[in-house]
Design a protein around this motif. Structure first.
Motif, PDB file in Angstrom:
ATOM      1  N   CYS A  35       0.835  -1.208   0.000  1.00  0.00           N
ATOM      2  CA  CYS A  35       0.000   0.000   0.000  1.00  0.00           C
ATOM      3  C   CYS A  35       0.867   1.254   0.000  1.00  0.00           C
ATOM      4  CB  CYS A  35      -0.918   0.000   1.227  1.00  0.00           C
ATOM      5  SG  CYS A  35      -2.016  -1.434   1.314  1.00  0.00           S
ATOM      6  N   TYR A  36       0.385   2.286  -0.703  1.00  0.00           N
ATOM      7  CA  TYR A  36       1.148   3.518  -0.833  1.00  0.00           C
ATOM      8  C   TYR A  36       0.909   4.485   0.330  1.00  0.00           C
ATOM      9  CZ  TYR A  36       2.274   2.125  -5.612  1.00  0.00           C
ATOM     10  OH  TYR A  36       2.753   1.451  -6.697  1.00  0.00           O
ATOM     11  N   THR A  37      -0.236   4.387   0.980  1.00  0.00           N
ATOM     12  CA  THR A  37      -0.550   5.326   2.045  1.00  0.00           C
ATOM     13  C   THR A  37      -1.055   4.600   3.287  1.00  0.00           C
ATOM     14  OG1 THR A  37      -2.890   5.637   1.444  1.00  0.00           O
ATOM     15  CG2 THR A  37      -1.260   7.028   0.311  1.00  0.00           C
ATOM     16  N   VAL A  38      -1.047   5.336   4.379  1.00  0.00           N
ATOM     17  CA  VAL A  38      -1.567   4.819   5.648  1.00  0.00           C
ATOM     18  C   VAL A  38      -3.041   4.450   5.498  1.00  0.00           C
ATOM     19  CG1 VAL A  38      -2.193   5.522   7.999  1.00  0.00           C
ATOM     20  CG2 VAL A  38       0.107   6.008   7.106  1.00  0.00           C
ATOM     21  N   ARG A  39      -3.797   5.311   4.817  1.00  0.00           N
ATOM     22  CA  ARG A  39      -5.224   5.057   4.621  1.00  0.00           C
ATOM     23  C   ARG A  39      -5.444   3.741   3.864  1.00  0.00           C
ATOM     24  NH1 ARG A  39      -8.906   8.931   4.760  1.00  0.00           N
ATOM     25  NH2 ARG A  39      -7.310  10.506   4.255  1.00  0.00           N
ATOM     26  N   GLU A  40      -4.647   3.516   2.818  1.00  0.00           N
ATOM     27  CA  GLU A  40      -4.776   2.284   2.049  1.00  0.00           C
ATOM     28  C   GLU A  40      -4.413   1.059   2.888  1.00  0.00           C
ATOM     29  OE1 GLU A  40      -2.319   2.819  -1.349  1.00  0.00           O
ATOM     30  OE2 GLU A  40      -3.661   4.257  -2.318  1.00  0.00           O
ATOM     31  N   GLU A  41      -3.429   1.214   3.752  1.00  0.00           N
ATOM     32  CA  GLU A  41      -3.017   0.094   4.612  1.00  0.00           C
ATOM     33  C   GLU A  41      -4.143  -0.312   5.551  1.00  0.00           C
ATOM     34  OE1 GLU A  41      -0.564  -2.872   5.921  1.00  0.00           O
ATOM     35  OE2 GLU A  41       0.010  -1.413   4.392  1.00  0.00           O
ATOM     36  N   VAL A  42      -4.818   0.670   6.120  1.00  0.00           N
ATOM     37  CA  VAL A  42      -5.938   0.378   7.015  1.00  0.00           C
ATOM     38  C   VAL A  42      -7.092  -0.236   6.234  1.00  0.00           C
ATOM     39  CG1 VAL A  42      -7.608   1.379   8.624  1.00  0.00           C
ATOM     40  CG2 VAL A  42      -5.250   2.208   8.610  1.00  0.00           C
ATOM     41  N   ALA A  43      -7.226   0.156   4.967  1.00  0.00           N
ATOM     42  CA  ALA A  43      -8.326  -0.358   4.143  1.00  0.00           C
ATOM     43  C   ALA A  43      -8.077  -1.759   3.614  1.00  0.00           C
ATOM     44  CB  ALA A  43      -8.562   0.586   2.957  1.00  0.00           C
ATOM     45  N   ASP A  86      -2.312  10.214   4.507  1.00  0.00           N
ATOM     46  CA  ASP A  86      -1.822  10.198   3.134  1.00  0.00           C
ATOM     47  C   ASP A  86      -0.314   9.977   3.039  1.00  0.00           C
ATOM     48  OD1 ASP A  86      -4.375  10.665   2.013  1.00  0.00           O
ATOM     49  OD2 ASP A  86      -4.193  12.794   2.500  1.00  0.00           O
ATOM     50  N   ARG A  87       0.314   9.682   4.169  1.00  0.00           N
ATOM     51  CA  ARG A  87       1.756   9.440   4.168  1.00  0.00           C
ATOM     52  C   ARG A  87       2.043   7.970   3.898  1.00  0.00           C
ATOM     53  NH1 ARG A  87       5.314  11.977   8.952  1.00  0.00           N
ATOM     54  NH2 ARG A  87       4.269  13.813   8.048  1.00  0.00           N
ATOM     55  N   SER A  88       3.204   7.680   3.348  1.00  0.00           N
ATOM     56  CA  SER A  88       3.605   6.288   3.123  1.00  0.00           C
ATOM     57  C   SER A  88       3.812   5.583   4.464  1.00  0.00           C
ATOM     58  CB  SER A  88       4.906   6.233   2.327  1.00  0.00           C
ATOM     59  OG  SER A  88       5.459   4.927   2.361  1.00  0.00           O
ATOM     60  N   PRO A  89       3.382   4.338   4.597  1.00  0.00           N
ATOM     61  CA  PRO A  89       3.637   3.600   5.847  1.00  0.00           C
ATOM     62  C   PRO A  89       5.122   3.521   6.190  1.00  0.00           C
ATOM     63  CG  PRO A  89       2.004   2.450   4.522  1.00  0.00           C
ATOM     64  CD  PRO A  89       2.560   3.559   3.658  1.00  0.00           C
ATOM     65  N   LEU A  99       6.837   6.490   8.218  1.00  0.00           N
ATOM     66  CA  LEU A  99       6.457   6.668   9.616  1.00  0.00           C
ATOM     67  C   LEU A  99       7.582   6.224  10.542  1.00  0.00           C
ATOM     68  CD1 LEU A  99       2.816   5.178   9.575  1.00  0.00           C
ATOM     69  CD2 LEU A  99       3.516   7.556   9.175  1.00  0.00           C
ATOM     70  N   SER A 100       7.569   6.740  11.744  1.00  0.00           N
ATOM     71  CA  SER A 100       8.499   6.270  12.766  1.00  0.00           C
ATOM     72  C   SER A 100       8.070   4.876  13.228  1.00  0.00           C
ATOM     73  CB  SER A 100       8.511   7.228  13.956  1.00  0.00           C
ATOM     74  OG  SER A 100       7.258   7.185  14.631  1.00  0.00           O
ATOM     75  N   GLY A 101       8.928   4.215  13.991  1.00  0.00           N
ATOM     76  CA  GLY A 101       8.585   2.891  14.495  1.00  0.00           C
ATOM     77  C   GLY A 101       7.325   2.908  15.340  1.00  0.00           C
ATOM     78  N   GLY A 102       7.199   3.921  16.193  1.00  0.00           N
ATOM     79  CA  GLY A 102       6.006   4.032  17.022  1.00  0.00           C
ATOM     80  C   GLY A 102       4.759   4.283  16.209  1.00  0.00           C
ATOM     81  N   GLN A 103       4.883   5.124  15.170  1.00  0.00           N
ATOM     82  CA  GLN A 103       3.737   5.395  14.299  1.00  0.00           C
ATOM     83  C   GLN A 103       3.344   4.151  13.510  1.00  0.00           C
ATOM     84  OE1 GLN A 103       5.476   8.690  12.211  1.00  0.00           O
ATOM     85  NE2 GLN A 103       4.484  10.226  13.514  1.00  0.00           N
ATOM     86  N   GLN A 104       4.326   3.368  13.097  1.00  0.00           N
ATOM     87  CA  GLN A 104       4.020   2.125  12.401  1.00  0.00           C
ATOM     88  C   GLN A 104       3.304   1.138  13.321  1.00  0.00           C
ATOM     89  OE1 GLN A 104       7.835   0.866  10.850  1.00  0.00           O
ATOM     90  NE2 GLN A 104       7.418   1.797   8.861  1.00  0.00           N
ATOM     91  N   GLN A 105       3.655   1.150  14.590  1.00  0.00           N
ATOM     92  CA  GLN A 105       2.974   0.272  15.529  1.00  0.00           C
ATOM     93  C   GLN A 105       1.520   0.720  15.711  1.00  0.00           C
ATOM     94  OE1 GLN A 105       5.356  -0.499  19.007  1.00  0.00           O
ATOM     95  NE2 GLN A 105       4.680  -2.615  18.914  1.00  0.00           N
ATOM     96  N   ARG A 106       1.299   2.027  15.716  1.00  0.00           N
ATOM     97  CA  ARG A 106      -0.066   2.544  15.767  1.00  0.00           C
ATOM     98  C   ARG A 106      -0.836   2.146  14.501  1.00  0.00           C
ATOM     99  NH1 ARG A 106      -1.194   7.341  18.876  1.00  0.00           N
ATOM    100  NH2 ARG A 106       0.479   7.852  20.318  1.00  0.00           N
ATOM    101  N   LEU A 107      -0.146   2.164  13.363  1.00  0.00           N
ATOM    102  CA  LEU A 107      -0.781   1.791  12.106  1.00  0.00           C
ATOM    103  C   LEU A 107      -1.207   0.318  12.125  1.00  0.00           C
ATOM    104  CD1 LEU A 107      -1.634   2.175   9.187  1.00  0.00           C
ATOM    105  CD2 LEU A 107       0.771   1.924   8.511  1.00  0.00           C
TER     106      LEU A 107
END
Length: 278
Positions: A99-107, A138-141, A144-152
């Motif tokens: 996925c290209y974005t955080v939104r797409e990853e969640v979807a 809209d940011r690429s996964p 993200l920082s490690g903590g933000q990726q864990q939130r994702l």
């Protein structure tokens, strides 16, 4: 919601069981924390609750494990999607890379389940808001920082709206503020949405504050089970490799030195510590 009876599991090419004669019941809507030293069987229990054990890791499984009426031993993991969600300790094991974005990853998971677009957008927005990722949608996964990726990783599972949420050290890469927020999210899910939360964590002070119940594993066996105030003040915790909260440590030392009455209940949280010293 979860019933385990005499569960024993041994990984392939090993001789010692990772879980040994484990029996417990976790009702719907309970926030249950699993603690123990490294190698105690905590992650294996997470994998068993989600069907990775025995279907992915194989090995030998004895006893009975049921989640929402499904016998894990004969239910393929694909049939548990939407019922049980797992958040790994390392988000790199969970982010798809497709996925290209955080939104797409969640979807991603919702698309595979065929969730209608309107419902999908609502779930995505809610999951991003809960995990504090709305501004990063809209940011690429991989930006993200490690903590933000864990939130994702957590947001992607929350969007699936599982009835049982299993988390293996989900705050290992988060700072104290992020850890506090994630624990608050999990407690709210259990309290307001009747989600059953099973959490593996070494963050004992947050476990003591938010969990309804604490289970201690040692060498694959259940050695303690009960409310945080009861379990996290057990004198055996150090020998089990678990440790205690700073509030319990300070209070125990004070009692040993005769600074406070010996019969006063030991605190495990900040609020209890304030009452203890008042």
């Amino acid at each position: 919601m979860i019933t385990i009876e005499h569960l024993t599991y041994t990984y392939p090419a090993t001789s010692r069981p990772a879980l040994q004669d484990l029996s417990l019941h976790i009702p719907a809507g309970q926030f249950c924390a699993i603690v123990g030293a490294n190698g105690a069987g905590k992650s294996t229990l997470c994998y068993a609750l989600t069907g990775f054990v025995p279907h992915f890791y194989r090995g030998r499984m004895e006893g009975r494990l049921q989640v929402a009426g499904h016998d894990i031993a004969v239910t393929p993991p694909s049939a548990l999607v939407g019922l049980v969600g797992l958040v790994f300790a390392n988000p790199f094991n969970q982010i798809t890379g497709a996925c290209y974005t955080v939104r797409e990853e969640v979807a991603f998971g919702l698309e595979n389940l065929g969730v209608p677009p309107a419902a999908m957008e609502q779930r995505i927005a809610q999951a991003l808001a809960l995990t504090g990722l709305t501004d990063l949608a809209d940011r690429s996964p991989f930006a993200l920082s490690g903590g933000q990726q864990q939130r994702l990783a957590l947001a992607a599972v929350l969007a699936m709206q599982p009835r049982v949420l299993v988390l293996d050290e989900p705050t290992s890469q988060l700072d104290p503020v992020g850890t506090r927020e994630v624990f608050a999210i999990l407690a709210a899910l259990a309290a307001q949405q009747d989600t059953t939360v099973v959490l593996v964590s070494h963050a004992l002070e947050w476990v003591a504050t938010h969990a309804d119940r604490v289970i201690v594993l040692m060498a694959g066996r259940l050695v303690a089970d009960g409310p945080p105030t009861e379990v996290l003040t057990r004198p055996e915790l150090e020998s089990w490799g678990v440790g205690t909260t700073r509030y319990t440590q300070a209070a125990r030392r004070a009692q040993a030195q005769g600074l406070v009455p010996p019969g006063r209940p030991l605190p495990v949280t900040l609020s209890q510590a304030v009452a203890f010293w008042s």
